[in-house]
Design a protein around this motif. Structure first.
Motif, PDB file in Angstrom:
ATOM      1  N   GLU A  30       0.828  -1.208   0.000  1.00 13.40           N
ATOM      2  CA  GLU A  30       0.000   0.000   0.000  1.00 13.40           C
ATOM      3  C   GLU A  30       0.866   1.264   0.000  1.00 13.40           C
ATOM      4  OE1 GLU A  30      -0.560  -2.502   2.239  1.00 13.40           O
ATOM      5  OE2 GLU A  30      -2.280  -3.339   1.176  1.00 13.40           O
ATOM      6  N   ILE A  33       2.304   1.766  -3.452  1.00 15.70           N
ATOM      7  CA  ILE A  33       1.266   2.241  -4.377  1.00 15.70           C
ATOM      8  C   ILE A  33       1.031   3.732  -4.174  1.00 15.70           C
ATOM      9  CG2 ILE A  33      -1.198   2.109  -4.926  1.00 15.70           C
ATOM     10  CD1 ILE A  33      -0.989  -0.911  -4.441  1.00 15.70           C
ATOM     11  N   LYS A  34       1.019   4.186  -2.915  1.00 18.91           N
ATOM     12  CA  LYS A  34       0.857   5.605  -2.624  1.00 18.91           C
ATOM     13  C   LYS A  34       2.001   6.410  -3.231  1.00 18.91           C
ATOM     14  CE  LYS A  34      -1.890   6.222   1.511  1.00 18.91           C
ATOM     15  NZ  LYS A  34      -1.903   6.715   2.874  1.00 18.91           N
ATOM     16  N   LYS A  37       1.452   6.643  -6.977  1.00 23.87           N
ATOM     17  CA  LYS A  37       0.388   7.590  -7.308  1.00 23.87           C
ATOM     18  C   LYS A  37       0.867   9.028  -7.188  1.00 23.87           C
ATOM     19  CE  LYS A  37      -3.848   5.093  -6.202  1.00 23.87           C
ATOM     20  NZ  LYS A  37      -5.020   5.086  -5.318  1.00 23.87           N
TER      21      LYS A  37
END
Length: 86
Positions: A30, A33-34, A37
């Motif tokens: 996670e 992924i942050k 992004k």
């Protein structure tokens, strides 16, 4: 470790942004992924994709730029008049 590359096509004209994130073994997915992004948003890849999604005539581009410039000038004028009123 975040890595971003710019790769030229064979013709040497177009630049393609390739963004990717290297994930460490002990790093949560996670979190990576942050990071990905944020990097994509920072580089404006999505914005560029949306802009190029459809063909836009040069006259339309110029009209859009002229309208944006007019809005910016009107905002400046309003600010100036508002500051003089006090």
């Amino acid at each position: 470790m975040v890595v971003c590359r710019r790769i030229l096509t064979l013709m040497g004209e177009e630049v393609i942004n390739m963004a990717y994130v290297k994930v460490d073994e002990n790093e949560p997915l996670e979190k990576s992924i942050k990071r990905f992004k944020r990097m994509v948003e920072k580089e404006g890849i999505i914005r560029e994709w949306k802009k190029r999604e459809y063909y836009e005539k040069p006259s339309t581009i110029q009209n859009r730029k002229n309208k944006a410039l007019a809005r910016k000038q009107m905002k400046k004028v309003r600010k100036m008049h508002a500051s003089k009123a006090y």
